[in-house]
Design an enzyme around this catalytic site. Structure first.
Site: not given
Length: 214
Positions: A56, A194
């Protein structure tokens, strides 16, 4: 679900660990089956022999390219849930993700929870300008309201959550200090990472090794 969330993690903070586990298992199990699985997914089928790596908050100018290098070295394919704002800033990195053969989803435009369906449509149009077509969406912070969820489904999006949180961003920001046990990974897990922090970069090879061991 603005007010009424489907985030098992948030429910767990209020209800306690035993209920948290029960709620997460119930939602994940339902989301792994049709027809709900067509619009909402928390994990894959436990009988599968795969684990999904997802990233992400990118693309990031310092970390996305090295993450792509590690994935290439390890022969691993992942899904990147990109922010439209970051694509506007670093379009060449989106194209690098695309050209490396990874799957691309949408994480909203600006990492807020406002008007998620509109953000998703805006980012989808942006991705199409770069030859990327996707129907995958992940809400920022895993927060999804009933109205937004329905709007996303009507717009043809499938919302993908996660079943295993590596807490890499939280550890990079000093918000979480406990260890993360990658040996707890199980078939069908969707792993949340991430590509915007050094912790992810430092541990990614270990994560891939743990996935293959699982």
């Amino acid at each position: 679900m603005n007010g009424l969330t489907v985030s098992a993690r948030q429910l767990g903070h209020r209800a306690g660990a035993p209920i948290k586990r029960s709620v997460r298992a119930a939602i994940a199990g339902a989301g792994a089956r049709s027809p709900l699985g067509r619009v909402l997914c928390y994990r894959g089928n436990r009988s599968a022999s795969t684990v999904a790596l997802t990233f992400d908050d990118g693309p990031h100018p310092d970390y996305t390219a090295p993450v792509l290098d590690i994935l290439a070295d390890c022969g691993a394919v992942a899904t990147f849930f990109v922010l439209g704002r970051q694509v506007d800033r670093h379009p060449h990195l989106l194209e690098a993700i695309r050209d490396a053969g990874h799957e691309i989803g949408i994480h909203g435009y600006d990492h807020t929870s406002r008007r998620l369906a509109a953000q998703a449509r805006r980012t989808r149009a942006l991705l199409r300008d770069h030859g990327v077509e996707t129907h995958l969406f992940r809400p920022p912070r895993g927060r999804l309201g009933v109205v937004a969820g329905a709007q996303l489904a009507l717009a043809g999006f499938r919302t993908v959550m996660w079943s295993f949180d590596a807490r890499d961003s939280m550890r990079a920001e000093g918000k979480h200090r406990g260890p993360v046990r990658y040996d707890a990974l199980a078939p069908g897990d969707i792993v949340l990472l991430h590509d915007d922090n050094p912790v992810c970069l430092a541990e990614l090879r270990d994560v891939i090794g743990a996935v293959r061991a699982a």
